[in-house]
Write a protein that holds these residues in place. Structure first.
Motif, PDB file in Angstrom:
ATOM      1  N   GLU A   1      -7.658   3.021  -5.857  1.00  0.00           N
ATOM      2  CA  GLU A   1      -6.311   1.993  -5.900  1.00  0.00           C
ATOM      3  C   GLU A   1      -6.553   0.527  -5.978  1.00  0.00           C
ATOM      4  OE1 GLU A   1      -4.403   3.395  -2.188  1.00  0.00           O
ATOM      5  OE2 GLU A   1      -4.179   5.126  -3.047  1.00  0.00           O
TER       6      GLU A   1
ATOM      7  N   THR B   1       0.140   4.220  -2.777  1.00  0.00           N
ATOM      8  CA  THR B   1      -0.532   5.378  -2.277  1.00  0.00           C
ATOM      9  C   THR B   1       0.355   6.654  -3.012  1.00  0.00           C
ATOM     10  OG1 THR B   1      -1.130   4.462  -0.347  1.00  0.00           O
ATOM     11  CG2 THR B   1      -1.512   6.818  -0.275  1.00  0.00           C
TER      12      THR B   1
ATOM     13  N   ARG C   1      -7.723   7.938  -4.199  1.00  0.00           N
ATOM     14  CA  ARG C   1      -7.306   6.933  -3.627  1.00  0.00           C
ATOM     15  C   ARG C   1      -8.256   5.632  -3.466  1.00  0.00           C
ATOM     16  NH1 ARG C   1      -4.214   7.103   1.801  1.00  0.00           N
ATOM     17  NH2 ARG C   1      -4.305   4.884   1.515  1.00  0.00           N
TER      18      ARG C   1
ATOM     19  N   PRO D   1       0.907  -1.125  -0.121  1.00  0.00           N
ATOM     20  CA  PRO D   1       0.154  -0.020  -0.164  1.00  0.00           C
ATOM     21  C   PRO D   1       0.766   1.426  -0.239  1.00  0.00           C
ATOM     22  CG  PRO D   1      -0.326  -1.241   2.005  1.00  0.00           C
ATOM     23  CD  PRO D   1       0.450  -1.985   1.214  1.00  0.00           C
TER      24      PRO D   1
ATOM     25  N   HIS E   1      -4.246  -2.634  -8.252  1.00  0.00           N
ATOM     26  CA  HIS E   1      -3.542  -3.612  -7.657  1.00  0.00           C
ATOM     27  C   HIS E   1      -4.037  -4.814  -8.740  1.00  0.00           C
ATOM     28  CE1 HIS E   1      -2.795  -2.820  -3.246  1.00  0.00           C
ATOM     29  NE2 HIS E   1      -3.031  -1.573  -3.931  1.00  0.00           N
TER      30      HIS E   1
END
Lengths: 411, 463
Positions: free
Chosen positions: A162, A149, A159, A145, A166
């Motif tokens: 996000e 970030t 955010r 993370p 991944h």
């Protein structure tokens, strides 16, 4: 026998410690088996080739006979144009220059330094949220993370989006993994699909930033009007995708490899705890000792090139095993010793030449912050598994999980 | 004499004197201590300052981004020396092994390193040189004084001479928004070091950045007003440039006058020394106790036909200093030759210029990467069918490759395709040097081996 050496290196069973295999590889500095790539594993030869203008990063220069399953999907099949990682000058230079404008000196000398406060806050927040100190997965709870970030903030990606990154990032990183047994067509298709989805998301974001530009990199790239003109939307998409993927896939491993190495060297961990400034030489030695990019598998020769008496023919696929060069005893004294006090440390961990790591200043800073804060705040940390389970990827090598425990978290 | 213990005595209780508290002097002193020299070390410098770094003096200091007195060189290790600063050396007695100082003192030595460097060549007319507003730029004090004057906002700055220093000064003045005229005797800036092909790119750069560049002219006189301040310069083409700051940037003079009559092989071209930095005496016999390093030294270079080369380069000073220090404390069979490939850099008008080898010995140039039009390129210099130098404008990351071509005496023009194939082809053209040097015909030398720690020389007889 020699063929099996490459397979051994790619074999997941050897991921935890490929270094004895590299040592074997260095006995033949230019290793080649019919149909396979030319694999260069010694320091001076790798360094020379990284500065050699006869070496192309553009897979379109690969002879069709050399299109081995490890070279990645052919560019013409891809939805997006190649990013500057896979381009030669002058296109590479133009795109990298334009990307650098809002990122580093001379035009933006304070961008990275200005993120120090933010980096510190992100690290603190993640450590605060660790929870049960008896069983921590450092990868999922911290190493992953954190850089995601950071790169999202740098680019200006919200955010809440996000989680989607991944998935795309995992697929794309795996496509760089030269697994000889996987079906190259299938893998290429998956990677292209991920690139496409990522591209569509970013296209929307770029459109939004064009209308309401902020100070983030994506806004600056989308509205650039420098001496090189503006990037086309397709170029911008490729570049943004490159920064997103390269910007965290590598840093995850740098941080995880770093903590693993520290836990194996408690004396060094103790020194870091007492002196956060020690993180600077420590990260440099880490880049030598456990580089997050183990090898560069995507170079091609534009001419016949002689290296250590071996003629590498034009159009050949070339692998440069950076991690092996970093352990070359011809270059580094006692290379298998982790020694942050080493002064002579011009490692290949971030590459060299025109393709040397674009995000190096950010990656160094992230690793320094991450490791010094982990050292300071985790009380008596211990490895729960050694070696930890590794990811499939032999190129972007690192643990998939790093289970650790500690006695508590200091404030 | 190996084995007679003299070297061990020197190492333990010898006296080493370094004349020149410079980059070369300091790095040599550090190298001596690093090699275990425990005797006495004396550092003599004519300036009152501890060793400082010169490259910022024509860049950051003139821009006001760094103070001139903050340019002290970082210390790599303690040198534990006796510092005699602010006192120039005035003479050398080779027989008695003593250095005379301007204040009358004498300093005895067992080994002497001369690193007195160069000084800026002054404006030839003394009275004109004395005018207020006329500067040279070499020292920290020069730079501080010039920066102060630029702060005051002169109406126009005239730079006489468009070599690297002059061009960097002009660049800094333009960056500060000051009107600048540059007068250059040659056909273009940098033409002596890089030739006319690259020089014309440098000229375009200057003009594009608003420099009033005048080439092919000489400044014939400087004129002052009644209060002794410079107000104008007269040029050989009959024109006049009104300027209240004039910077004379006409190259350097070697600081060897203090050695006159000493018997050492020193003169206006520098101090001749062998490849191991040992100085020659005037009879052409090499001394064994006097060494030279840095800008003041000239020594035969294996890669360039064993011609004596003087290199006013930062890296050369560091490298020679280390070689000299090593050789001072070594048996004759353990000595090392100085054979680093020359390299230098410059930053001007937003461009990073970097060079390896000896471009000025070349006769032809080939633009192997990038393009002159974009002002981003690598130019390779050829001499008699071999690669002898290269220069990069904003392309420095490729230079290690060209350094290897120079080290291995690779053939010119380089016969291969590279990543940067431009339409128009890559053909060598006349490098257009104003006064081509004629290197001697000697054996060619190939540096081979794979580790820099293990370089061997292979001699190939000249055909």
């Amino acid at each position: 026998m020699t063929q099996s050496l490459l397979h051994q290196i790619l074999d997941h069973a050897n991921r935890a410690n490929p270094y004895p295999l590299y040592e074997e590889l260095r006995k033949t500095p230019v290793h080649h088996v019919d149909g396979g790539p030319y694999v260069v594993s010694t320091y001076y030869e790798i360094r020379s080739l990284l500065h050699d203008p006869r070496i192309s990063s553009d897979v379109r220069n690969l002879a069709s006979t050399a299109r081995d399953p490890l070279a990645g999907p052919a560019q013409e099949e891809s939805a997006l144009p190649p990013s500057f990682l896979r381009l030669d000058p002058p296109e590479h230079d133009r795109l990298r220059r334009m990307t650098n404008r809002p990122f580093g000196p001379p035009h933006s000398p304070r961008r990275i330094d200005g993120m120090r406060g933010e980096l510190h806050d992100i690290v603190s927040g993640l450590i605060d949220d660790i929870g049960d100190p008896d069983r921590i997965d450092l990868v999922d709870q911290f190493s992953y993370p954190f850089p995601v970030t950071v790169i999202c903030r740098l680019l200006g990606v919200p955010r809440e989006d996000e989680a989607r990154f991944h998935t795309w990032a995992d697929t794309l990183a795996a496509s760089l993994d030269p697994d000889p047994d996987a079906d190259p067509a299938e893998r290429g298709k998956g990677a292209n699909e991920a690139r496409m989805q990522l591209g569509m998301y970013l296209a929307g974001l770029i459109e939004e930033r064009r209308k309401n530009p902020g100070d983030d990199m994506l806004s600056r790239l989308a509205t650039a009007q420098g001496e090189d003109g503006a990037m086309t939307t397709m170029e911008l998409l490729s570049t943004a995708a490159l920064l997103l993927i390269a910007g965290h896939e590598t840093t995850v491993n740098l941080i995880t490899n770093g903590m693993l190495t520290l836990l194996r060297h408690p004396d060094v961990l103790q020194r870091l705890r007492e002196d956060p400034g020690f993180a600077v030489p420590l990260v440099e030695e880490l880049l030598r000792f456990e580089p997050p990019v183990q090898l560069v598998p995507q170079r091609t020769t534009l001419a016949d090139i002689e290296v250590r008496g071996v003629t590498i023919p034009k159009g050949a696929s070339l692998w440069l095993v950076l991690a092996s060069g970093n352990r070359d005893p011809q270059r580094f004294e006692d290379p298998d010793r982790f020694d942050p006090d080493r002064r002579d440390i011009q490692h290949l961990g971030l590459g060299s030449g025109i393709h040397s790591c674009f995000g190096a200043p950010l990656a160094r800073l992230e690793a320094q912050f991450a490791l010094s804060e982990l050292a300071r705040r985790l009380e008596n940390p211990r490895l729960l598994e050694d070696p930890p389970p590794y990811r499939q990827n032999a190129v972007l090598r690192g643990p998939r999980h790093l289970p650790i425990s500690c006695d508590g978290i200091r404030p | 004499m190996p084995g007679d213990g003299s070297l061990e005595r020197l190492r333990r209780e010898g006296r080493i004197v370094v004349v020149g508290a410079s980059l070369a002097g300091l790095r040599a002193a550090e190298a001596l201590r690093a090699k275990g020299f425990e005797g006495s070390l004396t550092m003599i410098g004519d300036e009152p300052h501890e060793p400082y770094d010169r490259p910022p003096l024509s860049k950051q200091v003139l821009l006001g981004r760094a103070a001139a007195d903050r340019t002290a060189l970082p210390r790599l290790r303690p040198v534990d020396a006796t510092w005699r600063l602010g006192v120039p050396a005035s003479g050398l007695d080779m027989a008695a092994r003593r250095v005379r100082l301007a204040d009358g003192d004498e300093v005895p030595y067992d080994r002497l390193l001369i690193a007195t460097g160069v000084r800026a060549r002054p404006w030839p007319h003394e009275a004109e040189a004395e005018l207020d507003g006329v500067f040279v730029l070499r020292t920290r004090d020069d730079s501080a004084a010039l920066a102060r004057r630029l702060d005051a906002g002169p109406k126009r700055v005239l730079v006489i001479g468009a070599g690297f220093t002059g061009s960097e000064i002009a660049s800094a003045c333009r960056e500060r928004g000051l009107p600048v005229t540059v007068a250059e005797r040659g056909s273009a800036p940098l033409v002596g070091a890089l030739g006319g092909v690259v020089g014309s790119v440098a000229a375009e750069l200057q003009r594009e950045h608003g420099v009033d560049l005048r080439c092919g002219v000489m400044v014939t006189a400087l004129e002052g007003d009644t209060s002794g301040r410079v107000r104008a310069a007269h040029l050989s083409d009959g024109s006049t440039v009104e300027a209240d700051v004039v910077i004379v940037s006409l190259g350097a003079t070697r600081n060897t006058e203090w050695l006159a009559g000493s018997g050492l092989g020193a003169g206006p071209r520098g101090i001749a020394c062998d490849a191991g930095c040992r100085a020659f005496d005037i009879r052409g016999i090499v001394t064994d106790d006097i060494y030279a390093a840095g800008d003041v030294a000239r020594s035969p270079h294996a890669l360039f036909g064993y011609q004596f080369l003087s290199l006013e380069h930062w890296g050369n000073a560091v490298s020679q200093a280390r070689i000299a220090a090593h050789n001072m404390l070594s048996e004759s069979t353990d000595r090392l030759p100085h054979m680093e490939v020359p390299a230098f850099w410059s930053a001007q008008f937003g461009v990073n210029i970097k060079s390896v080898g000896a471009p000025s010995l070349g006769t032809e140039i080939l633009i192997s990467q990038g393009s002159l039009q974009e002002r981003r390129f690598v130019g390779v210099y050829g001499y008699q069918g071999r690669v002898i130098g290269a220069v990069a404008f904003d392309h420095a990351r490729w230079l290690p490759f060209y350094r290897e071509l120079i080290e291995t005496t690779a053939s010119f023009p380089p016969p291969f395709d590279n990543v940067d194939r431009r339409p128009g082809g890559q053909r060598p053209i006349d490098a257009d040097f104003p006064d081509p040097s004629v290197p001697t015909h000697g054996p060619t030398v190939t540096l081979s081996g794979y580790s820099p720690a293990d370089r061997r020389m292979t001699f190939t007889p000249a055909h």
